[in-house]
Design a protein around this motif. Structure first.
Motif, mmCIF file in Angstrom:
data_model
loop_
_atom_site.group_PDB
_atom_site.id
_atom_site.type_symbol
_atom_site.label_atom_id
_atom_site.label_comp_id
_atom_site.label_asym_id
_atom_site.label_seq_id
_atom_site.Cartn_x
_atom_site.Cartn_y
_atom_site.Cartn_z
ATOM 1 N N UNK A 62 -9.327 8.416 3.743
ATOM 2 C CA UNK A 62 -10.677 8.120 4.211
ATOM 3 C C UNK A 62 -11.403 9.445 4.414
ATOM 4 N N UNK A 63 -12.630 9.532 3.918
ATOM 5 C CA UNK A 63 -13.436 10.729 4.155
ATOM 6 C C UNK A 63 -14.737 10.342 4.852
ATOM 7 N N UNK A 64 -15.245 11.249 5.661
ATOM 8 C CA UNK A 64 -16.529 11.083 6.340
ATOM 9 C C UNK A 64 -17.319 12.371 6.132
ATOM 10 N N UNK A 65 -18.495 12.257 5.552
ATOM 11 C CA UNK A 65 -19.342 13.419 5.253
ATOM 12 C C UNK A 65 -18.585 14.471 4.441
ATOM 13 N N UNK A 66 -17.767 13.976 3.505
ATOM 14 C CA UNK A 66 -17.072 14.870 2.584
ATOM 15 C C UNK A 66 -15.771 15.454 3.100
ATOM 16 N N UNK A 67 -15.383 15.135 4.333
ATOM 17 C CA UNK A 67 -14.152 15.680 4.894
ATOM 18 C C UNK A 67 -13.161 14.556 5.199
ATOM 19 N N UNK A 68 -11.887 14.832 4.942
ATOM 20 C CA UNK A 68 -10.861 13.834 5.232
ATOM 21 C C UNK A 68 -10.757 13.590 6.734
ATOM 22 N N UNK A 69 -10.783 12.313 7.097
ATOM 23 C CA UNK A 69 -10.624 11.957 8.505
ATOM 24 C C UNK A 69 -9.381 11.120 8.741
ATOM 25 N N UNK A 70 -8.769 10.654 7.649
ATOM 26 C CA UNK A 70 -7.543 9.856 7.814
ATOM 27 C C UNK A 70 -6.764 9.835 6.506
ATOM 28 N N UNK A 71 -5.449 9.986 6.589
ATOM 29 C CA UNK A 71 -4.534 9.838 5.462
ATOM 30 C C UNK A 71 -3.349 8.984 5.901
ATOM 31 N N UNK A 72 -2.906 8.126 4.999
ATOM 32 C CA UNK A 72 -1.769 7.249 5.281
ATOM 33 C C UNK A 72 -0.869 7.222 4.050
ATOM 34 N N UNK A 73 0.422 7.358 4.268
ATOM 35 C CA UNK A 73 1.391 7.296 3.174
ATOM 36 C C UNK A 73 2.605 6.505 3.633
ATOM 37 N N UNK A 74 3.182 5.736 2.716
ATOM 38 C CA UNK A 74 4.443 5.055 3.023
ATOM 39 C C UNK A 74 5.294 4.977 1.762
ATOM 40 N N UNK A 75 6.548 4.577 1.942
ATOM 41 C CA UNK A 75 7.510 4.455 0.840
ATOM 42 C C UNK A 75 7.674 5.756 0.067
ATOM 43 N N UNK A 76 7.624 6.876 0.778
ATOM 44 C CA UNK A 76 7.846 8.162 0.145
ATOM 45 C C UNK A 76 6.670 8.692 -0.656
ATOM 46 N N UNK A 87 0.840 -1.201 0.000
ATOM 47 C CA UNK A 87 0.000 0.000 0.000
ATOM 48 C C UNK A 87 0.870 1.244 0.000
ATOM 49 N N UNK A 88 0.553 2.188 -0.897
ATOM 50 C CA UNK A 88 1.296 3.440 -0.943
ATOM 51 C C UNK A 88 0.572 4.576 -0.259
ATOM 52 N N UNK A 89 -0.778 4.571 -0.360
ATOM 53 C CA UNK A 89 -1.539 5.692 0.188
ATOM 54 C C UNK A 89 -2.976 5.276 0.471
ATOM 55 N N UNK A 90 -3.551 5.884 1.494
ATOM 56 C CA UNK A 90 -4.963 5.689 1.844
ATOM 57 C C UNK A 90 -5.553 7.040 2.228
ATOM 58 N N UNK A 113 -4.418 3.412 -2.789
ATOM 59 C CA UNK A 113 -3.493 3.279 -3.908
ATOM 60 C C UNK A 113 -2.396 2.294 -3.560
ATOM 61 N N UNK A 114 -2.214 1.285 -4.407
ATOM 62 C CA UNK A 114 -1.238 0.225 -4.111
ATOM 63 C C UNK A 114 -0.364 -0.052 -5.317
ATOM 64 N N UNK A 115 0.829 -0.542 -5.038
ATOM 65 C CA UNK A 115 1.744 -0.941 -6.104
ATOM 66 C C UNK A 115 1.558 -2.420 -6.411
ATOM 67 N N UNK A 116 1.784 -2.771 -7.662
ATOM 68 C CA UNK A 116 1.491 -4.127 -8.096
ATOM 69 C C UNK A 116 2.302 -5.163 -7.324
ATOM 70 N N UNK A 117 1.579 -6.189 -6.907
ATOM 71 C CA UNK A 117 2.180 -7.334 -6.232
ATOM 72 C C UNK A 117 1.200 -8.488 -6.375
ATOM 73 N N UNK A 118 1.670 -9.659 -6.807
ATOM 74 C CA UNK A 118 0.754 -10.800 -6.947
ATOM 75 C C UNK A 118 0.246 -11.273 -5.579
ATOM 76 N N UNK A 119 -0.994 -11.742 -5.573
ATOM 77 C CA UNK A 119 -1.569 -12.400 -4.394
ATOM 78 C C UNK A 119 -1.490 -11.521 -3.142
#
Length: 325
Positions: free
Chosen positions: A23-37, A18-21, A302-308
């Motif tokens: 989450x929105x609630x009622x149209x507003x961002x409530x959570x963001x996650x980023x990894x690997x730059x 996973x590169x990024x997440x 948003x995720x980078x390709x990886x099998x299974x």
């Protein structure tokens, strides 16, 4: 799940590509996650999320009169296509059958090498459409087949898929897809899958953009599309996609049933929970646009390709939704 630290340990451990997440609630961002730059503007090849975006474009073309009836026979969009002898099924297949993944194909094992080395991926898809199986039975077509939609957009509007998308969907959402991506051999295709910098939309040698995969989006783009869906096709006061089309896309039309897997399908969107009317665009590697109208919640992954990879819907339903919904 008691806190965000535990959540991010879970994501890192079980969903490591996973590169990024967002989450929105009622149209507003409530959570963001980023990894690997990664940042909000990092590009992701969203794989089959492309199908769901194409579903919106078909709805726009329908609203604008380019497509008069979703039950139109597919071959009516391709008057110059020559049907092979002894083929009697393709003539009966409609655009509705393609939208609901209930069209049959001639192949059992997808002939990817032959398909990708052809000069025209739309024609190659038409060549494989039909056969002896019944129309109306669910058959998921991951790559070969959806490009027929690209041909329909091209032939009815007189524009490329990207031009049509830019004018009617991407530009109003401030989504930037800079141009065509082309590769000329298997090595180039594999490099595309692994790239973390490429931007654009894959097209065949004719310049026709793919419909089943190949679109590059950022996590912000995916979140905007989720918001568009949550708002029933409206964005910043403008109705970009007909409200009725959004409803049709996200109501059950068919179902994929196997001994170990069942999931319902609308018009190129997956139905997750009929009681909550939740639905999603799902792409290989763990790319997701998820919408739960009842809870006014959206999740973009948003995720980078990886099998299974581990199922992102499990992450959403068992962790993210209870935590933020």
């Amino acid at each position: 799940m008691n806190n965000l630290n535990e959540l991010e340990k879970l994501i890192t451990r079980n969903y490591d590509n996973t590169g990024a997440i967002v989450v929105t609630k009622k149209g507003k961002k409530v959570y963001e996650y980023y990894q690997d730059g990664c940042t909000s503007q990092s590009p992701f090849h969203v794989f089959s999320v492309t199908k769901s975006v194409m579903g919106l474009l078909i709805g726009i073309a329908f609203e604008q009169g380019y497509i008069s009836d979703i039950h139109t026979f597919v071959l009516d969009f391709f008057p110059d296509y020559e049907v092979k002898k002894r083929e009697h099924t393709i003539q009966k297949i409609t655009s509705y059958d393609l939208l609901t993944m209930t069209a049959p194909y001639k192949y059992k094992s997808a002939p990817y090498t032959k398909f990708f080395t052809s000069e025209d991926w739309v024609k190659s898809s038409l060549d494989l459409l039909g056969g002896k199986d019944k129309i109306g039975e669910f058959r998921y077509a991951p790559v070969i087949g959806p490009d027929i939609f690209s041909g329909i957009i091209r032939n009815t509007t007189g524009r490329s898929v990207l031009d049509f998308a830019n004018k009617n969907l991407f530009e109003p959402l401030d989504i930037k897809v800079p141009g065509d991506i082309k590769f000329y051999d298997k090595k180039g295709q594999m490099e595309f899958y692994k790239s973390k910098t490429v931007r654009g939309w894959v097209s065949d040698p004719q310049g026709t953009h793919t419909a089943g995969w190949g679109l590059i989006l950022t996590i912000e783009d995916m979140s905007k599309l989720a918001k568009l869906m949550l708002q029933e096709g409206e964005f910043n006061g403008k109705q970009l996609v007909p409200k009725e089309w959004i409803r049709e896309c996200t109501e059950t039309k068919s179902e994929w049933k196997t001994p170990i897997f069942k999931r319902k399908y609308g018009y190129l969107w997956w139905i997750i929970d009929e009681d909550e009317h939740s639905y999603a665009a799902l792409g290989d590697g763990g790319n997701v646009i998820y919408v739960n109208p009842k809870k006014e919640l959206t999740v973009a992954i948003g995720s980078y390709f990886k099998p299974r990879v581990a199922d992102r819907m499990k992450l959403i339903k068992e962790t993210l939704e209870p935590l933020f919904g």
